[in-house]
Design a protein around this motif. Structure first.
Motif, short mmCIF file in Angstrom:
data_model
loop_
_atom_site.label_atom_id
_atom_site.label_comp_id
_atom_site.label_asym_id
_atom_site.label_seq_id
_atom_site.Cartn_x
_atom_site.Cartn_y
_atom_site.Cartn_z
N GLN B 373 -34.54 13.97 -1.05
CA GLN B 373 -35.04 14.60 0.37
C GLN B 373 -36.27 15.49 -0.04
O GLN B 373 -37.24 15.62 1.38
CB GLN B 373 -33.28 15.20 1.18
N GLU B 374 -36.02 16.54 -0.60
CA GLU B 374 -37.27 17.24 -1.04
C GLU B 374 -38.59 16.55 -1.14
O GLU B 374 -39.13 16.90 -1.01
CB GLU B 374 -36.04 18.09 -1.77
N LYS B 377 -40.00 15.54 1.47
CA LYS B 377 -40.68 16.93 2.16
C LYS B 377 -42.05 17.15 1.03
O LYS B 377 -42.97 17.08 1.66
CB LYS B 377 -39.70 17.54 2.44
N GLU B 380 -44.82 14.88 1.22
CA GLU B 380 -45.51 14.38 2.53
C GLU B 380 -46.65 16.07 2.71
O GLU B 380 -47.58 15.79 3.45
CB GLU B 380 -44.28 15.39 3.92
N LEU B 381 -45.92 17.41 2.31
CA LEU B 381 -46.92 18.77 2.89
C LEU B 381 -47.65 17.99 1.70
O LEU B 381 -49.21 18.55 1.97
CB LEU B 381 -45.96 19.89 1.47
N VAL B 592 -40.45 23.46 -1.94
CA VAL B 592 -39.87 23.00 -1.09
C VAL B 592 -38.39 23.57 -1.65
O VAL B 592 -37.86 22.88 -3.02
CB VAL B 592 -39.17 21.91 -0.95
N HIS B 655 -41.83 25.90 1.44
CA HIS B 655 -40.86 25.56 2.86
C HIS B 655 -39.43 25.53 2.62
O HIS B 655 -39.59 24.68 1.27
CB HIS B 655 -41.25 23.37 2.98
N TRP B 657 -35.83 25.03 2.84
CA TRP B 657 -35.17 24.17 4.01
C TRP B 657 -33.27 24.31 3.92
O TRP B 657 -32.79 25.33 3.63
CB TRP B 657 -34.55 22.85 1.97
N ASP B 659 -31.10 22.91 6.53
CA ASP B 659 -30.50 22.16 7.31
C ASP B 659 -29.43 22.38 7.80
O ASP B 659 -29.24 23.60 6.74
CB ASP B 659 -30.96 20.77 6.64
#
Lengths: 229, 714
Positions: B373-374, B377, B380-381, B592, B655, B657, B659
């Motif tokens: 997941q990281e 992310k 994406e960044l 991240v 970023h 994390w 959640d």
């Protein structure tokens, strides 16, 4: 007298001493320094020293030195080899400026001398006489921070904080000269100071924000545009 | 007994928000007093004469001329004749005098004779290390020989390495020592105010109860400031002899040579995958030095659980200043030595390294899903898929651009900590524990935790730290501080609040369990009309303050506890390389990072920004340069030991994390993990840009040009 004066110099030359240590070690009055050594050859010939010796010579023993720090006169007795940084820290207990590299590299000792930012570790106290010395201690008024300092806090432009006062003073001098810097100007203009914790991202933002704040406060925020409008 | 939990997610007024560093104003005004800034009444200035040879025996010491010098108050021989010195710059004689300048004069008058002994100060060539090599036992997992020879296997081989780097704390190591009879107060520049007191007691031969250690601010530590050190003991001995306080701070040159460094690591590595990109085998022969002791073995392959492995490490004993813990000990080296070969493997397989990592994500252990997941992310960044190109930027012109990625892990579970929270009848609140804020934001975090728990603003909390008479709370090392001290403080604050509830409940006509502290009030849950202001409530204490302890036992294995251990983290870098000059420029780094429950988002992000910048420093600039002929460090200063400046950092994207699953893990340390990956991401980005691996950090222009000459695309 002359023998005495030259003693520390020859003593140190034998040890392969640096240019700055040489400047710290040699007991010469300000006239000689500003007229020759800094801009000229590293080690002056004996004859050059002899000619220049017509001006007042101080040291190596402590000499009376008057400094004007943040508008206040301070009278000290210092050996001529004492740097401005050492005088501020060890004699005047003004410890905002830090000793870090002691070699004019990192900027933690930055103070403003007659409007110019200088590395106070590499300026002799005796050389600073008659000049207006401004330190970080002059910026805040009691609990009220200078806008630049407030911007440093707001943008978390400090971690351990040891480089911070030097950065604040360097940034102040930079903004005094470039009140409306571009991002690129700020990036390059703050290159004379080093931080180990890595607070540059916050410092960069703080300085740009302080500049914007200065513009906003000059024209008044929300007043329908600046003077060009 | 209260339930020791963090507040429910989404219900907090301070925790997780962006709160300003509470000691920011002290730092920006220059009012914060560091050890180097202290001036005790009558204080003398101490300095050390140091051994100029890398390996020597002291034959004789004559201090008589120094002692005669006017202004000299004490001379103390630290290492006696007959001692074998193992590194240049080691302590020999300490002197204290009335000014720093006279101390320097005195040092020059001391005569020491040495017998020079053979030395080794360079370790990068294993073949030249001779009998200084101390091999560890070979470790074998699975069947590496078969795996490397299996059909349809792609193998990459290469040599990679990182040099020794120093901590280069801006405040050098040192301390002030002051005696009063047989009691001594030490003002150290330290990461462990509590623990160092015991070290002084032992070294000085005084009862532990006679040693007080005090420190409010420290100018950087990064792992290098946890011991009293020989210069600390010597400073106390000078003060004892002189009968006056002594401040002894190291010179910058000394600090660089003797006050700690990160061990080097070099390795010849073989890595194999099947043609479809399934990683199958690892082989490494690694070596490095941490000074005279040799040093430890890096945990390679880093994170990756490769089924077939053969590895052997050798420690090389060198006559250099000993290594100390350096922010995430062994991890930056292990990460670089692992993630670079993986990137090279992707290039040989003609795969996007992101695809190779994702394909093998199951080898990443218990945090595999989090890494996946990281990575997504970060990609994406960074706009990774849009910007990625096969190795070697084919665009015209000398500026070549490329991207690299890496991932890392760290523990960071909170250490044991004790805290006392006091609520006084006048409403004031005190939090007391012997921790220290080494620039990480510990003060801010503790203030936030207490304020949140008691329903007060941060300004209402008075915090006492940095004094060994306060409840013990350990060293700041290994990113273990925030988890430990935030947990003990939460416990103490909850305990104190429970006592306050017991006192005021009768006046509100409810039981204590029905009360809550919110917005400066003690009020009945579900009935806000029934309330007392904080001051009305505390006034009911009469004359007796509440003083409650909170004890955090250390890292907790179960979810839902106040602190737990273990984080991941992914980084990506975008660089430009000028193939004509060899200059590398960082355009952008994306980080991240997970770290459980974040107390203060602002200072947490600062930790990551700082780690990335420190990473840029060691990737592009930092290197201890030793001279084998003289045995000395050639760049023991700050003009040739290079650190990045503001102009060198590029765009940094952080970023965190956050959640709900992470937040339920409690507080986990953050100082070390983000400093692990920058070496690998920047080096991989450079390889991607110029089409060839630059094997050794730092990626200086000569190294980049040499790599290009050897096999590049120019």
């Amino acid at each position: 007298m002359r023998d005495q004066k030259n003693k520390p110099t020859s003593d140190k030359r034998k040890r392969g001493i640096s240019r700055r240590k040489f400047l710290k070690g040699v007991g010469l009055g300000s006239g000689v320094l500003s007229s020759g050594i800094l801009g000229g050859p590293l080690l002056p010939e004996a004859s050059a020293v002899a000619q220049a010796a017509e001006v007042e010579v101080a040291g190596p023993t402590p000499a009376p030195i008057e400094l004007t720090v943040n508008g206040q006169r301070k009278n000290l007795r210092l050996e001529p080899r004492v740097t401005l940084l050492e005088a501020l820290r060890d004699w005047l207990d003004m410890t905002g400026a830090k000793k870090v590299c002691d070699r004019a590299t990192c900027g933690a000792c930055t103070v403003i001398l007659d409007g110019q930012p200088v590395y106070s570790c590499s300026v002799l106290a005796i050389e600073s006489q008659g000049k207006n010395i401004q330190t970080v201690e002059s910026l805040a008024q009691g609990d009220s921070l200078h806008p630049l300092q407030a911007a440093f806090v707001e943008n978390d432009a400090q971690q351990c904080g040891f480089c911070t006062p030097g950065f604040v003073v360097a940034a102040k001098a930079f903004l005094d000269k470039y009140p409306n810097p571009t991002r690129e100007q700020a990036r390059l203009g703050l290159g004379g100071n080093l931080c180990r914790c890595g607070t540059y991202a916050g410092i960069w933002k703080a300085v740009l924000e302080a500049a914007t704040g200065r513009r906003d406060s000059q024209r008044g925020i929300g007043q329908g545009g600046g003077s060009n409008a | 007994m209260p339930e020791y939990r963090w507040p429910e997610i989404g219900t907090t007024s301070l925790i997780g928000k962006r709160i300003n560093r509470v000691d920011g104003p002290e730092k920006v005004t220059g009012r914060a007093k560091y050890t180097y800034d202290l001036k005790r009444p009558g204080m003398l200035y101490g300095k050390m004469l140091r051994c100029p040879h890398a390996h020597a025996r002291i034959l004789s010491i004559d201090t008589s001329e120094a002692e005669k010098l006017s202004g000299v108050a004490a001379v103390h021989i630290v290492q006696e004749p007959g001692t074998e010195i193992q590194w240049a710059g080691d302590d020999v004689v300490a002197v204290a005098a009335v000014t720093e300048q006279i101390t320097e004069d005195a040092i020059r008058r001391i005569k020491v004779e040495y017998e020079k002994l053979p030395h080794l100060v360079r370790e990068e060539d294993l073949a030249k290390a001779g009998d200084r090599v101390k091999p560890f036992t070979e470790q074998v997992t699975g069947d590496p020989d078969q795996a490397f020879q299996a059909a349809d296997t792609v193998v990459v081989e290469g040599e990679y390495g990182l040099p020794v780097v120093t901590h280069c704390c801006l405040e050098v190591h040192g301390q002030v020592a002051e005696w009063e009879g047989d009691r001594v107060t030490i003002y150290p520049s330290i990461q462990g105010v509590e623990r160092v007191a015991g070290q002084y007691a032992q070294a000085l031969g005084v009862p532990a109860s006679n040693v007080r250690t005090l420190m409010q601010y420290v100018g950087g530590g990064f792992g290098s400031k946890v011991a009293a050190d020989r210069w600390g003991t010597a400073c106390a001995q000078l003060a004892k002899k002189a009968g006056k306080p002594v401040r002894l701070m190291l010179e910058r040159k000394e600090d660089q040579e003797v006050a700690g460094n990160r061990p080097s690591d070099f390795a010849r590595i073989k890595l194999a995958a099947t043609r479809d990109g399934t990683i199958t085998a690892w082989q490494s022969e690694s070596w490095g030095t941490g000074g005279p002791g040799g040093g430890g073995s890096p945990p390679i392959p880093y994170i990756w659980q490769i089924p077939n492995q053969r590895k052997i490490h050798s420690a090389i004993a060198t006559n250099c200043g000993p290594a100390r813990a350096w922010r995430a000990p062994n991890h930056p080296q292990a990460c670089y030595l692992t993630m670079c070969p993986i990137d090279d493997l992707a290039a040989k397989l003609n795969m996007d390294p992101l695809d190779l990592v994702v394909k093998n994500v199951s080898l990443l252990g218990p945090r595999a899903e989090l890494y996946r997941q990281e990575l997504a992310k970060a990609a994406e960044l960074m706009e990774w898929k849009k910007n990625w190109h096969p190795r070697g930027d084919r665009s015209p012109g000398p500026m070549k651009r490329g991207m690299g990625l890496s991932l890392h892990t760290w523990g960071g579970g909170g250490h044991s900590s004790e805290c006392q929270v006091s609520i006084h009848p006048d409403g004031s609140v005190e939090v007391s524990l012997c921790t220290q804020d080494i620039g990480t934001g510990t003060r801010t975090v503790l203030t936030i935790v207490t304020a949140e728990t008691l329903g007060l603003p941060v300004e209402a909390i008075r915090l006492n730290i940095g004094d060994n008479r306060l409840p013990p709370s350990g060293n700041s090392g290994g990113s273990t501080t925030v988890g430990g001290v935030s947990s003990s403080t939460r416990r103490a604050a909850l305990n104190a609040l429970e006592q306050l509830f017991l006192t005021v409940a009768p006046s509100l006509g409810v039981s204590p369990e029905q009360l809550e502290a919110v917005g400066g009030q003690i009020r009945v849950k579900g009935d806000p009309t029934k309330s007392l202001s904080w001051k009305q409530a505390t006034a009911k204490l009469g004359v007796a303050s509440i003083k409650e302890m909170g004890k955090q036992p250390g890292p907790q294995p179960n979810p839902g506890e106040l602190t737990s251990s273990g984080v991941g983290g992914v980084q990506m870098a975008d660089v430009s390389v000028d193939v004509e000059t060899g200059v590398v420029k960082v355009n952008k780094i994306v980080a991240v990072q997970d770290c459980g429950l974040i107390i203060d988002m602002k200072t947490a992000e600062s930790q990551v920004y700082g780690a990335l910048i420190m990473g840029i420093c060691y990737s592009l600039m930092e290197e201890r340069v030793m001279d084998q002929l003289t045995g000395r460090m050639l760049n023991a200063n700050m003009e040739f030991y290079k650190l990045a400046g503001l102009a060198d950092i590029g765009e940094l994207v952080v970023h965190m994390w956050t959640d709900p699953e992470q937040q339920r893990r409690g507080v986990i340390g953050l100082g070390e993990p983000p400093v692990i990956s920058p070496g690998a991401v920047i080096a991989n980005a450079v390889a991607s840009a110029i089409g060839v691996r630059v094997p050794y950090l730092p990626l200086t222009p000569p190294r980049v040009l040499a790599a290009l000459e050897k096999g590049g695309m120019v």
